[in-house]
Design an enzyme around this catalytic site. Structure first.
Site, PDB file in Angstrom:
ATOM      1  N   SER A 124      -3.141  -7.915 -11.072  1.00  9.78           N
ATOM      2  CA  SER A 124      -2.520  -7.071  -9.953  1.00  9.78           C
ATOM      3  C   SER A 124      -0.723  -6.213 -10.234  1.00  9.78           C
ATOM      4  O   SER A 124      -0.408  -7.302 -10.913  1.00  9.78           O
ATOM      5  CB  SER A 124      -2.247  -8.311  -8.907  1.00  9.78           C
ATOM      6  OG  SER A 124      -1.187  -7.454  -7.957  1.00  9.78           O
ATOM      7  N   TYR A 148       0.660 -17.179  -5.990  1.00  9.91           N
ATOM      8  CA  TYR A 148      -0.186 -16.126  -5.956  1.00  9.91           C
ATOM      9  C   TYR A 148       0.219 -15.240  -6.959  1.00  9.91           C
ATOM     10  O   TYR A 148      -0.461 -15.233  -8.557  1.00  9.91           O
ATOM     11  CB  TYR A 148      -0.167 -15.624  -5.199  1.00  9.91           C
ATOM     12  CG  TYR A 148      -0.951 -14.419  -4.775  1.00  9.91           C
ATOM     13  CD1 TYR A 148      -2.959 -14.186  -5.460  1.00  9.91           C
ATOM     14  CD2 TYR A 148      -1.122 -13.024  -5.154  1.00  9.91           C
ATOM     15  CE1 TYR A 148      -3.835 -12.827  -5.171  1.00  9.91           C
ATOM     16  CE2 TYR A 148      -2.088 -11.499  -5.488  1.00  9.91           C
ATOM     17  CZ  TYR A 148      -3.532 -11.461  -5.736  1.00  9.91           C
ATOM     18  OH  TYR A 148      -3.885 -10.840  -6.200  1.00  9.91           O
ATOM     19  N   LYS A 152      -1.515 -14.894 -11.124  1.00 12.40           N
ATOM     20  CA  LYS A 152      -2.478 -13.752 -11.691  1.00 12.40           C
ATOM     21  C   LYS A 152      -1.866 -13.716 -13.714  1.00 12.40           C
ATOM     22  O   LYS A 152      -2.996 -13.207 -14.249  1.00 12.40           O
ATOM     23  CB  LYS A 152      -2.104 -12.537 -11.564  1.00 12.40           C
ATOM     24  CG  LYS A 152      -2.750 -12.252  -9.613  1.00 12.40           C
ATOM     25  CD  LYS A 152      -4.063 -12.701 -10.101  1.00 12.40           C
ATOM     26  CE  LYS A 152      -5.103 -12.161  -9.336  1.00 12.40           C
ATOM     27  NZ  LYS A 152      -6.213 -12.364  -8.798  1.00 12.40           N
ATOM     28  N   PHE A 177      -3.356  -1.740  -7.480  1.00  4.90           N
ATOM     29  CA  PHE A 177      -2.300  -1.344  -6.794  1.00  4.90           C
ATOM     30  C   PHE A 177      -2.554  -1.304  -4.951  1.00  4.90           C
ATOM     31  O   PHE A 177      -3.141  -3.095  -5.194  1.00  4.90           O
ATOM     32  CB  PHE A 177      -1.500   0.203  -6.574  1.00  4.90           C
ATOM     33  CG  PHE A 177      -0.675  -0.018  -8.323  1.00  4.90           C
ATOM     34  CD1 PHE A 177      -1.109  -0.294  -9.376  1.00  4.90           C
ATOM     35  CD2 PHE A 177       0.931  -0.173  -7.985  1.00  4.90           C
ATOM     36  CE1 PHE A 177      -0.516  -0.428 -10.810  1.00  4.90           C
ATOM     37  CE2 PHE A 177       1.379  -0.328  -8.933  1.00  4.90           C
ATOM     38  CZ  PHE A 177       0.932  -0.450 -10.514  1.00  4.90           C
ATOM     39  N   ARG A 230       4.662   2.107  -0.962  1.00  2.84           N
ATOM     40  CA  ARG A 230       2.844   1.759  -2.264  1.00  2.84           C
ATOM     41  C   ARG A 230       2.118   2.457  -2.638  1.00  2.84           C
ATOM     42  O   ARG A 230       2.183   4.082  -1.983  1.00  2.84           O
ATOM     43  CB  ARG A 230       2.208   0.498  -1.381  1.00  2.84           C
ATOM     44  CG  ARG A 230       3.168  -0.382  -0.620  1.00  2.84           C
ATOM     45  CD  ARG A 230       3.651  -1.758  -1.653  1.00  2.84           C
ATOM     46  NE  ARG A 230       4.428  -2.382  -1.100  1.00  2.84           N
ATOM     47  CZ  ARG A 230       5.786  -2.910  -0.812  1.00  2.84           C
ATOM     48  NH1 ARG A 230       6.469  -1.194  -1.438  1.00  2.84           N
ATOM     49  NH2 ARG A 230       6.411  -4.082  -0.900  1.00  2.84           N
ATOM     50  N   ARG A 289      10.133  -8.367   5.203  1.00  2.57           N
ATOM     51  CA  ARG A 289       9.736  -9.767   4.644  1.00  2.57           C
ATOM     52  C   ARG A 289      10.316 -10.697   3.347  1.00  2.57           C
ATOM     53  O   ARG A 289      10.274  -9.616   2.671  1.00  2.57           O
ATOM     54  CB  ARG A 289       7.867  -9.773   3.862  1.00  2.57           C
ATOM     55  CG  ARG A 289       7.078  -9.672   5.640  1.00  2.57           C
ATOM     56  CD  ARG A 289       6.244  -9.677   5.295  1.00  2.57           C
ATOM     57  NE  ARG A 289       5.663  -8.288   4.908  1.00  2.57           N
ATOM     58  CZ  ARG A 289       3.786  -8.717   4.715  1.00  2.57           C
ATOM     59  NH1 ARG A 289       3.372  -8.960   5.851  1.00  2.57           N
ATOM     60  NH2 ARG A 289       3.875  -7.618   3.751  1.00  2.57           N
TER      61      ARG A 289
END
Ligand code: NAD
Length: 329
Positions: A124, A148, A152, A177, A230, A289
């Protein structure tokens, strides 16, 4: 090739299984259905025009992995199986390490023991951490901001070190992505359990009236419209990237970004969804966030150069197919 696809009933896995079948490969799916549905496997067979072998089980379980390799003549592995919620990983880090890292160790060990030479791993963009954009594969990786992300990064290291120690073992790390969209048939797509953490399934559920309003986290980022940017990639393009990676596998470790190479803001994605599908998305702004980055996107030129792969489908196709899937549910 006979390809073991762990997590093959999931969102990205199911689209990749269809692409594998279409490219003439055979597929063994290993999935415990912790975040997917059994009927997806029949849909994969329908779309791919051939049957697959299904093994229901946990690939973080030693016996399951041993039996998988003893009972199937496997030529390559694509390891999608993993838990992927950032907030959940903060609350339950050990569950994430067991599921995501232990499975990688077991599968890599089984490959070495059985002489399976090709291993493609679902990594990721999160492994880049907070870095300069666009993200390039050779950048120094930064400490991930969640357990998380750490699973990875740990899996990437385990596989890289294993490839360095085992001549002939070909590892390909694919750094995804933001995959969105669905198969154009509307038969498979992203249907997460509970309230979605990701933007696109949130939008489609608001459009369908299952959720009242979209929450846009942050409108004061240093981006053109203040919302997060993004790199969205159609899941069918992403699936095709796996076929290219398998077919170009070579000993050692190769790393590729799979992204479109350009950034799209939250509000731009909402606008495209409304325009293409003719549906209004009520939204409200909410505070940023913790851990969210303002903007990131890929430099996807290495995959184009070395794998002959690039993302072909645009944002309009992504939002059209995502909505088509939601309406079909
Ligand atoms: N979707 C994204 O935005 C994204 C981005 C970057 C990386 N990834 C990675 O890509 C992979 C696939 O993601 P996805 O979006 O398709 O997720 P998903 O949850 O839809 O698919 C994962 C699949 O793996 C299965 N699974 C999980 N743990 C398992 C285990 N121990 N044994 C057997 N099966 C197990 C689940 O049931 C599910 O079918 C994951 O590793 C994820 O971390 C996803």
């Amino acid at each position: 090739m006979n390809v073991l696809v762990t997590g093959g009933a999931g969102y990205i896995g199911s689209h990749t299984c269809v692409a594998l079948l279409e490219a003439g490969h055979s597929v063994v799916i290993a999935d415990n259905f912790s975040n997917s549905r059994r009927d997806t496997v029949e849909r994969i067979e329908r779309l791919g025009g051939r049957s697959v072998k299904l093994v229901e089980g946990d690939v973080a379980d030693e016996r399951t992995v041993r039996e998988l390799f003893e009972q199937n003549a496997i030529d390559g592995v694509i390891h999608f199986a993993g838990l992927k919620s950032v907030p959940e990983s903060v609350a339950q880090p050990l569950r994430y390490y067991r599921n995501n890292v232990f499975s990688t160790v077991l599968l890599a060990a089984a490959c070495i023991e059985h002489g399976v030479g090709k291993f493609v791993f679902s990594s990721s963009a999160t492994v880049y951490g907070s870095n300069d954009v666009p993200y390039r594969e050779e950048m120094e990786l930064r400490t991930p901001t969640s357990p998380y992300g750490s699973t990875k990064l740990a899996s990437e290291r385990i596989l890289t070190e294993t490839a360095a120690s085992a001549p002939g073992f070909a590892v390909t790390l694919l750094r995804y992505f933001n995959p969105i969209g669905a198969h154009p048939s509307g038969l498979i797509g992203d249907d997460p359990n509970g309230v979605p953490n990701n933007l696109m399934p949130y939008i489609t559920r608001v459009a369908r009236g299952k959720l009242e309003k979209l929450k846009v986290y942050g409108n004061d980022y240093p981006t053109p419209d203040g919302t997060g940017v993004r790199d969205y990639i159609h899941v069918c393009d992403l699936a095709e990237g796996h076929i290219a990676a398998l077919e170009h596998a070579r000993p050692g470790t190769q790393v590729y970004n799979l992204g479109s190479g350009s950034g799209v803001s939250v509000l731009e994605l909402v606008e495209a969804f409304e325009r293409v599908n003719g549906v209004k998305i009520p939204y409200e702004f909410a505070p940023r966030r913790p851990g969210d980055l303002p903007a990131y996107y890929a430099d996807a030129s290495r995959a184009e150069r070395e794998l002959g792969w690039s993302a072909k489908r645009g944002v309009d196709e992504m939002v059209r197919d995502a909505w088509n899937f939601e309406r079909n549910l």
